[in-house]
Each structure stands twice: as C-alpha cells, then as structure tokens.
Design a protein around this motif. Structure first.
Motif, PDB file in Angstrom:
ATOM      1  N   ARG A 517      -1.254  40.773  15.436  1.00 20.17           N
ATOM      2  CA  ARG A 517      -1.683  41.261  16.752  1.00 20.17           C
ATOM      3  C   ARG A 517      -1.776  40.113  17.761  1.00 20.17           C
ATOM      4  NH1 ARG A 517      -6.070  46.108  15.861  1.00 20.17           N
ATOM      5  NH2 ARG A 517      -4.686  47.407  14.612  1.00 20.17           N
ATOM      6  N   ALA A 518      -2.298  38.987  17.293  1.00 15.38           N
ATOM      7  CA  ALA A 518      -2.399  37.837  18.195  1.00 15.38           C
ATOM      8  C   ALA A 518      -1.001  37.396  18.612  1.00 15.38           C
ATOM      9  CB  ALA A 518      -3.145  36.705  17.512  1.00 15.38           C
ATOM     10  N   ASP A 519      -0.076  37.495  17.667  1.00 20.26           N
ATOM     11  CA  ASP A 519       1.310  37.121  17.926  1.00 20.26           C
ATOM     12  C   ASP A 519       1.924  38.063  18.969  1.00 20.26           C
ATOM     13  OD1 ASP A 519       3.343  35.269  17.056  1.00 20.26           O
ATOM     14  OD2 ASP A 519       4.436  37.043  16.346  1.00 20.26           O
ATOM     15  N   VAL A 520       1.694  39.338  18.795  1.00 21.64           N
ATOM     16  CA  VAL A 520       2.184  40.327  19.745  1.00 21.64           C
ATOM     17  C   VAL A 520       1.608  40.035  21.132  1.00 21.64           C
ATOM     18  CG1 VAL A 520       2.021  42.752  20.418  1.00 21.64           C
ATOM     19  CG2 VAL A 520       2.624  42.141  18.059  1.00 21.64           C
ATOM     20  N   ALA A 521       0.297  39.755  21.159  1.00 19.45           N
ATOM     21  CA  ALA A 521      -0.364  39.468  22.438  1.00 19.45           C
ATOM     22  C   ALA A 521       0.254  38.245  23.096  1.00 19.45           C
ATOM     23  CB  ALA A 521      -1.861  39.262  22.218  1.00 19.45           C
ATOM     24  N   MET A 522       0.571  37.261  22.272  1.00 16.97           N
ATOM     25  CA  MET A 522       1.129  36.039  22.835  1.00 16.97           C
ATOM     26  C   MET A 522       2.500  36.307  23.468  1.00 16.97           C
ATOM     27  SD  MET A 522       1.961  32.548  20.979  1.00 16.97           S
ATOM     28  CE  MET A 522       3.515  33.197  20.479  1.00 16.97           C
ATOM     29  N   TYR A 523       3.301  37.125  22.814  1.00 15.56           N
ATOM     30  CA  TYR A 523       4.606  37.424  23.398  1.00 15.56           C
ATOM     31  C   TYR A 523       4.485  38.300  24.633  1.00 15.56           C
ATOM     32  CZ  TYR A 523       7.257  34.683  20.273  1.00 15.56           C
ATOM     33  OH  TYR A 523       7.789  33.607  19.646  1.00 15.56           O
ATOM     34  N   GLN A 524       3.451  39.120  24.624  1.00 16.93           N
ATOM     35  CA  GLN A 524       3.194  39.898  25.843  1.00 16.93           C
ATOM     36  C   GLN A 524       2.878  38.943  26.989  1.00 16.93           C
ATOM     37  OE1 GLN A 524       0.139  42.482  24.408  1.00 16.93           O
ATOM     38  NE2 GLN A 524       1.581  44.030  23.682  1.00 16.93           N
ATOM     39  N   ALA A 525       2.116  37.918  26.698  1.00 16.96           N
ATOM     40  CA  ALA A 525       1.763  36.933  27.730  1.00 16.96           C
ATOM     41  C   ALA A 525       3.020  36.246  28.233  1.00 16.96           C
ATOM     42  CB  ALA A 525       0.776  35.912  27.153  1.00 16.96           C
ATOM     43  N   LYS A 526       3.861  35.831  27.316  1.00 19.52           N
ATOM     44  CA  LYS A 526       5.091  35.133  27.701  1.00 19.52           C
ATOM     45  C   LYS A 526       5.958  36.031  28.566  1.00 19.52           C
ATOM     46  CE  LYS A 526       5.763  31.899  23.903  1.00 19.52           C
ATOM     47  NZ  LYS A 526       6.021  30.561  24.384  1.00 19.52           N
ATOM     48  N   ARG A 527       6.079  37.266  28.152  1.00 24.30           N
ATOM     49  CA  ARG A 527       6.930  38.214  28.858  1.00 24.30           C
ATOM     50  C   ARG A 527       6.426  38.482  30.254  1.00 24.30           C
ATOM     51  NH1 ARG A 527       8.655  43.671  25.866  1.00 24.30           N
ATOM     52  NH2 ARG A 527      10.114  44.197  27.517  1.00 24.30           N
ATOM     53  N   ALA A 528       5.111  38.620  30.344  1.00 16.59           N
ATOM     54  CA  ALA A 528       4.523  38.958  31.630  1.00 16.59           C
ATOM     55  C   ALA A 528       4.338  37.721  32.493  1.00 16.59           C
ATOM     56  CB  ALA A 528       3.179  39.657  31.411  1.00 16.59           C
ATOM     57  N   GLY A 529       4.706  36.585  31.961  1.00 16.35           N
ATOM     58  CA  GLY A 529       4.536  35.358  32.720  1.00 16.35           C
ATOM     59  C   GLY A 529       3.085  34.986  32.903  1.00 16.35           C
ATOM     60  N   GLN A 530       2.233  35.486  32.002  1.00 17.01           N
ATOM     61  CA  GLN A 530       0.813  35.121  32.070  1.00 17.01           C
ATOM     62  C   GLN A 530       0.549  34.017  31.060  1.00 17.01           C
ATOM     63  OE1 GLN A 530      -0.593  38.878  30.874  1.00 17.01           O
ATOM     64  NE2 GLN A 530      -0.953  39.632  32.958  1.00 17.01           N
TER      65      GLN A 530
END
Ligand code: C2E
Ligand code: CA
Ligand code: CA
Length: 834
Positions: A517-530
């Motif tokens: 889940r943390a990994d998924v969250a991290m890629y969400q951050a990368k994708r969203a530019g956050q």
C-alpha cells in the motif's frame, strides 16, 4: 596505599612485634638466671644438658608448611618444654629452652631474624607454662592420675594459647593473611594435634615417675607419633590441594574469557599461595594480574609488577605442547621452591587454563561470527540501516502484537532521478548520497521508528505507536523535508528529490500488504507530481498491475511491444499541423494497452532505458520520414527522459538516426522535462549543446510546473516552451493559471521562443490562448494521440478541404489574415538566442 608503602609498613609492624617478644624473653631469661644463681639446683649441668638436648630435638623434628614465600613449622618444642617443666624447676627450663631452640635454629639453618623470634617466643612460652604449672600444681608430685594430669593440662593449654597469641599475628602480618582465617585454618587438626601432644607429655611424665631411665624411651615414642602426625598433615594438605585444583579446573570450565581469566588468577593465587599471579595472553595483547580474591591489572602487557622475589613461569600450552595461548607467572615475595606435588599441580593447572582460554576464545569468535551474520542478515551493508527483511520481520512482529499501542504506519521514500547521480558522478558518489540520505532519515526518525533501506534508492520508515493515523502524514513530511537541503559530495552540492508514500497498517494482509500500500501511495505521489501521498483504497486497483510489470520489461523491449502514437500540434489560428508529439504506448500481451506514466518509471529503473529510447526515436523518425515523403513537412517531437541526457553517446546516436532516415535535423524536436539535476550537471550541458549544434530543436516540456524554470532557461537555451496542461485547464477559472500563461508567453516573445499550449480541449481555450498570442496548441480538441498511419490519413483528409489542417481557422478578427505563412514559418524558425 601503594604496594611499596604497604611492604614497609608490614616490615615495621613485624619488627615491632618481634622486638616485643625479644624484650619479654630477655626479661624472663634475666630473672631465671638470677633465680638459678640464688637457689642452685642439684645436677644443674646434667639436667640442663638433658633439657637442652630434648628441646633442640623437639625443635628440629618438625612438619613444614609453606604459605606464600614463608615456611611454617609445627614442631615438638612445646612438648619438650612441658616435659622439662614437669621434671625441673622453671628457671632452668626457661634457660635451657633458650639454648635448645638456639641450637635447633642453627642446625636447621633458620635465618637470624626468625631464629631470634623462635628463641624468644619459646622462652616466653616456657616461662608462662612454668608459672601456670607451679602456680596451680604443687601437687604434680602428688598421687593420683588427676593430680598429675590437671595441672599439666592447664599449663599446656597456657603454653598453646601463648604460642598462638604470639605466632598468629606474626604470620598474619608476614603473609598478609587475615588473622581470623589463620585462626580457623585447620583448627580441627591443630586441636587433635595439641591433644596428642598433651598425651605425650602426660604419658612421659607418668612413665618418668615410674622410672627415670625410661626417659630414653620417650624420643622413639615421640618420633613415631611425629611421623604419624606429619603424614596426616601431608595427606590432609595434599587432599585439600587436589580438591582445590579440581574445583579450580571446574570453575575454569566457562565460555566467557573474562571469567576464565579472573577465576584463573584468583584461584591460582590461592592454589599456589602466590603473592601475585599473572596471565599473559598471546592473542590480543592482554595481561591479567591479581592475587587471592582481587584482580589488580587487566590490560595490554608491559606494565611493571610491584612484586619482586621469585617468579615461576609456566607456558600455557596443551598436553600436546603444540599450541600455546600465553604464559602463566606466579610471583612470590621471597625465595620459593615448589614441591613435586605443587609442580605437578601447576602443570595440570596450566594445561586446564590453556584449554579453557582456547575454548573461550573459540567461543568468542563463534559468537562474533554469529553476531556478524545476524547483523549482516538484517542490515544494509552500505548505510547500516535495517534491510527489507528486517523491516518485514519487525513490521510483522509489530502488527501481530495484540495489545500494541497506537497505530502502525509505513512511509516509503523513493529518490527521484537517483540513477542520474550514479551514472554521471559514479557509484561512489551515488553511495555517498545514499549514506547521507540514511543519516538524515535516521536523524529525523523517532526512537520508536525503524528506518530501513529496501534496496537501490528506496527507503522505508516504520512508524510505531502513533496516536492517530493522521500523524503519519505529518511525520512523513518531517522525514522528507530533511532531504530538501542539497547533499554535499566532496564540495559539490547535489539536490535529490524524493517521493513518499504513506500507508497505515491494514486490518488484514500484514506487513506485505502494508508495504504494498505504501508503494502504491508512493507511485500515486509520483504520478500526481506530489511529494507525498497517502494510500487511498479507491485509487489502488489501477496500480496493482504496475507492481507486476517489472519482470515483463526486458521481453517488451525485445519483442517490440512498445509502439508510438502521435498527437498533432497545430497552429491555433489556422488549424494547420505544425508538428506531432510521439507518445509511447505499451501493448502488453495480457494487460492490454498500458499508458506511459505506468511504465516509464520502471523502464528508467530497469537499465533498459537506452534500448527503449532508441526504439521510440526510431519509430518517431520513421513516421516523420513517411509524412515527409507524402509531402507533409511535420517535425516530430520526442520526449526524452532526463536520464538519457546523462548519456554522452546520446547526441551521436540521435544524429546517426537522423542521417539513417535521411531527415534534416530540424525535423526532430526533443522535449525535455525540467529536473534539478538537469540544470546541475555538466554532462547534461554538454549533451544539450551538442544536440543544439547538430541542429536538433529542443523544447521545455510541462513548463511552469518545475522548480526554477527561469534559471533553467538561462542555462539551457531551448527553442520551444510547452505550457503545462494544468494551466490551460484552469486558465478560465484561475487567475493564477492565466497569469502563468501570460508571463510564459511574454518570456517566449522576449527570448524569441515558440510557445505551445498543451491540453487544449475546447474552442474557448483555443481562442483565449490565441488571443493572448500563443501560436501553437495540442490537445483533444484537435486530436488524440494516434498511430502514424492514422495521422497521415488525417493530414491528407485535412479540414475544410485543405490538407494539412486539423481544425477550421479562427474566422473572427481576421484570423487567417493575422496568421500569414510568414508567421507560421516563424514558429519553426531557428533565430534563437545563442
Ligand atoms: P507529456 O509529454 O506532457 O505528454 C502529453 C500527455 O498529455 C500525453 O499523455 C497526452 O496523451 C496527454 N494529452 C494530450 N492532449 C490532452 C488533452 O487535451 N487533455 C488531456 N487530459 N490530456 C492530453 P500520455 O501519452 O499518457 O503521456 C504521458 C507522459 O508520458 C508524457 O507527458 C511524457 O512526459 C511521457 N512520455 C510519453 N511518451 C514518452 C516517451 O516516449 N519517452 C519519454 N521519456 N516520456 C514519454
Ligand atoms: Ca511531452
Ligand atoms: Ca507536457
């Protein structure tokens, strides 16, 4: 007190005691002689000589006991004195005792100091016993056994007590032993011994009362008793010694080296009655020294000892004599010779000690190796942080602790563009960055956190005992903000961006799920530019596939599963196609079409980037050549990963490909995204200059979203700016977005750069942009990304019967008039600031 002072103090006290004894003895002698002169006894000479003989004999026949460097004797002197007192007047016995003991000491070569003490002590004993005997027992000559025995027993008791009173303090001082322990030592043996002597005295006296001539029978009787006694003493001493040796070797049977050495030193001091015991180990330069009950020194060798006298050195080696671990030294303050039994004991002890030391050393080594393995198995060698396995173990433990307090969460931190640092500055520099990141994260972590490196540039922090899940985000902020400051690499300052993903412990799935889940969250951050993103279940499913993609990449590159779609770039006013952006697509055999944001990161990480970039570039140039051949001079724009710009061979390969497809350099635009590393590194500057020199056009993608767009522009002279989609989307609702667009257009005008707006989705946006002076646009309004052939067909078809157009011109305000061909060519001009 320093040992030296203690020694002198001891000497003074000893001298004082012996002096006192001598004074008393001298007094007794003087009085005795005076009395003898006043009342001469019959046959003084004969009786005296007999007494002297008896006493000197009694003194000479003795049992020897060694304590430390001092020999102690148990003799028959007292027995002889008592017999004398029963037969002769006390003054004569006192004087005879003096002479007899003096002769005895001379015969046994006792040193003068001790001889004087012996003479004095025995004279005092004789005087005291005589006084008691004659004070109580006038009736010694009376009839009846009790009348004889009682006074003798009392007098003998007096003699023994006086003897002990004088002797024990002297031994105590001379040997440094406690008086009480001396008093209790072998008390049973001493008691029976005294009793036996009393029997001898009584027996002798009774025999002599029968017939004086039987005196001759006394010495053989005494001698046999003596032999019996000395054998008993010897047997007792030996038995005790063996028992002690057995106990000591047992005690050495431990695995802790410190304990072995402490036990060995203190026990050997007792076992051999040594003043100091020293063990010098060959391994590790260590010397341990001490006496009975205390360790006085433990450290490297060569510290001088304060005990001088006899040194007995024994190598610490096994029975086979093959391996020695060091040396054992016994030190005594005086001359000492070990008996055969003691020598054997010493050898046995040394061999047992050698074995014990070897065992302990081997054990310590094993323990060290085990520790090392345990550490290596759970820690990252480079940073010293916990490794993935340790994190999983600890996390699992935390999650399975039933009554664990608070919330458990995981923060996953991934460095962006870390491979660039590695590739350009070398692995040593990359390692330095990782080490510094580890230090900063550890520094920012709480004591209950577990900071781990999962591998590569991925870190994780396990947060335990949080008061609420929301705190995790705050803590993650703190952790990530420590990476904000540039890193210092031997004077060079490098900025590293990082993305963070946060997840709170799931109800099921354990640590593996938390990590996922943390990994998924991290890629969400990368994708969203956050910078940081917290895991949200509703956004999860899309990312599940990404996790399984990694292994498919090599096949995808080899099987050319990557294709390219082209999105036209049009002149906002005329609707004419002025270029096309190549956008990569992955036709995955099972997952279907995968869009770039989901696989680019993996490609960049995998080391397959050069192959991927070449494949895309090739397809893009093939398409451009096809359009050109069909009469449409549409340059192709290709997105370039920042990492490609770190490859010094990149410009050469681009130029070669252009030649291979027989295309002019300006039919290729390379779109660059701004990253900090891009502006920092010399190699990037060189690569970009070479590309520019080749005639390739450069565009700055996603303009306005990056850090330092302006300063970047001054370092990297590009030809085009692409306004990020987000500003276009928001330009109608957000004054800020509109301001960014306006100032970007101003900048483009003053630097003479072409400006293209991305994400143009409707006519109002197109018109607004055009009115602000934006020439180029790209977006769903005109076309979605499409295969090269489809685009060619669209070009041929055209708009409003005009090939090459994708949209109707903006009719009002005389758009067609305002955008003559000259302006269009200006968008492709190369009148750039140098
Ligand atoms: P980008 O360079 O900003 O590309 C534009 C992205 O916006 C494309 O997404 C495109 O499909 C999308 N787009 C275009 N017009 C519109 C619109 O009107 N509305 C909306 N909502 N979106 C629009 P895509 O194809 O998913 O590409 C995403 C990013 O992936 C690209 O962003 C680019 O940074 C990167 N990328 C794509 N292909 C490559 C490649 O071959 N190499 C490298 N290094 N990066 C690539
Ligand atoms: Ca782009
Ligand atoms: Ca873009």
């Amino acid at each position: 007190m320093a040992p030296q002072d203690r020694q002198t103090g001891t000497d003074q006290r000893l001298r004082l005691l012996v002096g006192l004894v001598v004074v008393f003895a001298a007094g007794a002698a003087t009085v005795s002689v005076a009395l003898l002169v006043q009342n001469p006894v019959r046959d003084t000479a004969i009786v005296g000589a007999a007494l002297v003989f008896l006493i000197s004999l009694g003194f000479t026949v003795k049992v020897r006991i060694r304590i430390r460097a001092t020999q102690h004797y148990i003799a028959w002197t007292e027995t002889a004195i008592m017999i004398g007192l029963a037969l002769a007047p006390t003054p004569l016995v006192v004087v005879s005792t003096g002479i007899g003991v003096a002769i005895g000491t001379a015969l046994t070569r006792i040193p003068p100091f001790k001889a004087v003490f012996g003479v004095g002590k025995n004279m005092i004993v004789a005087t005291a016993a005589g006084l008691v005997l004659h004070g109580t027992g006038q009736s010694i000559s009376g009839d009846g056994l009790v009348a004889v025995i009682a006074p003798l027993a009392i007098a003998y008791l007096a003699a023994v007590v006086i003897d002990e009173l004088i002797t024990l303090p002297v031994i105590a001082i001379a040997t440094g032993t406690r008086l009480s322990s001396l008093f209790y030592q072998d008390w049973d043996l001493r008691l029976t011994d005294s009793f036996a002597r009393l029997l001898v005295v009584v027996g002798t006296v009774l025999t002599l009362r029968m017939d004086n001539r039987l005196l001759l029978a006394v010495p053989p009787l005494v001698l046999s008793l003596h032999l019996l006694y000395s054998n008993r003493v010897k047997a007792r001493t030996e038995q005790q010694a063996w028992q002690r040796l057995a106990r000591t070797t047992d005690a050495l049977n431990v695995v802790d080296l410190d304990q072995v050495l402490t036990t060995a030193v203190t026990q050997a001091a007792e076992l051999f009655s040594a003043d100091e015991v020293e063990i010098e180990l060959r391994e590790g330069d260590r010397t341990v020294r001490g006496g009975a009950g205390t360790i006085t020194y433990d450290g490297p060798a060569a510290e001088p000892t304060t005990v001088d006298g006899t040194v007995l050195t024994t190598p610490l080696e096994g029975h086979d004599r093959a391996v020695g671990v060091g040396t054992l030294r016994l030190r005594f303050r005086g001359p000492v010779q070990l008996s055969e039994r003691e020598q054997y004991t010493l050898r046995t002890f040394a061999s047992a000690l050698c074995t014990a030391v070897r065992n302990a050393q081997a054990y310590a080594e094993l323990a060290r190796i085990a520790d090392e393995h345990a550490y290596a198995a759970t820690h990252d060698a480079l940073t010293g942080l916990a490794n993935r396995r340790h994190l999983l173990d600890q996390g699992t433990e935390q999650l399975s602790t039933r009554h664990a307090e608070g919330v458990t969460a995981l923060v996953l931190i991934d460095l962006n563009h870390f491979k660039e640092v590695n590739d350009t500055l070398g692995h040593a520099a990359g390692d330095q960055v990782l080490v510094q990141v580890a230090e900063r994260l550890s520094g920012a972590a709480q004591p209950t956190d577990l900071v781990a490196r999962l591998g590569g540039d991925e870190f994780a922090v396990l947060l335990r005992g949080l008061p609420a899940p929301a705190v995790a985000a705050h803590r993650a902020e703190t952790l990530l903000s420590t990476l904000h400051e540039p890193f210092d690499l031997d004077g060079m300052r490098i900025s590293v961006e990082a993305s963070g993903g946060i997840a709170a412990a799931p109800a099921t799935g354990g640590m593996a799920e938390l990590l996922r889940r943390a990994d998924v969250a991290m890629y969400q951050a990368k994708r969203a530019g956050q910078r940081i993103s917290t895991y949200a279940p509703n956004r999860d499913t899309a990312d599940v596939a990404r996790l399984t993609l990694g292994g498919d990449l090599p096949r995808a590159v080899a099987d050319q599963e990557f294709t390219v779609n082209f999105q036209p770039i049009v002149d906002l006013g005329t609707g004419a196609v002025t270029g096309a952006e190549a956008l990569a697509r992955w036709h995955h055999p099972t997952h279907g079409m995968i869009d770039p944001l989901r696989f680019l990161e993996a490609v960049e990480r995998s080391g397959l980037l050069p192959a991927f970039a070449e494949a895309i570039l090739d397809q893009a140039l093939v398409a451009a050549a096809t359009w050109r051949d069909a009469g449409f001079d549409v340059p192709v724009a290709v997105n370039v990963s920042p990492r490609s710009l770190l490859d010094a061979r990149f410009p050469g390969s681009v130029a070669a490909r252009l030649r291979a497809h027989d295309l002019p350099p300006d039919s290729l635009v390379l779109e660059l995204t701004e990253t900090l590393t891009l502006s920092q590194l010399d190699v990037v500057d060189r690569v970009l200059s070479r590309l520019r020199d080749e005639g390739v056009r450069l565009a700055l993608d996603d303009f306005g979203t990056g850090y330092s767009s302006l300063s970047l522009l001054s370092r990297i002279p590009v030809h085009e700016l692409k306004i990020d989609r987000s500003f276009v989307t928001e330009m109608e609702s957000s004054a800020e977005a509109a301001a960014v667009i306006r100032s970007t257009l101003d900048l483009g005008r003053s630097l003479d750069l072409t400006v293209i707006a991305e994400g143009v989705e409707n006519e109002p946006q197109r018109r607004a942009l055009w009115e602000l002076g934006c020439t180029g646009g790209q977006g769903h309004l005109f076309a979605r990304p499409m295969p090269a052939g489809t685009l060619l067909a669209a070009l041929r078809r055209g708009s409003g019967g005009r090939p090459g157009l994708l949209a109707a011109p903006l009719h009002d305000a005389g758009a067609v008039v305002r955008l003559p061909a000259s302006r269009r060519s200006a968008t492709r001009g190369r009148n750039q600031p140098a």
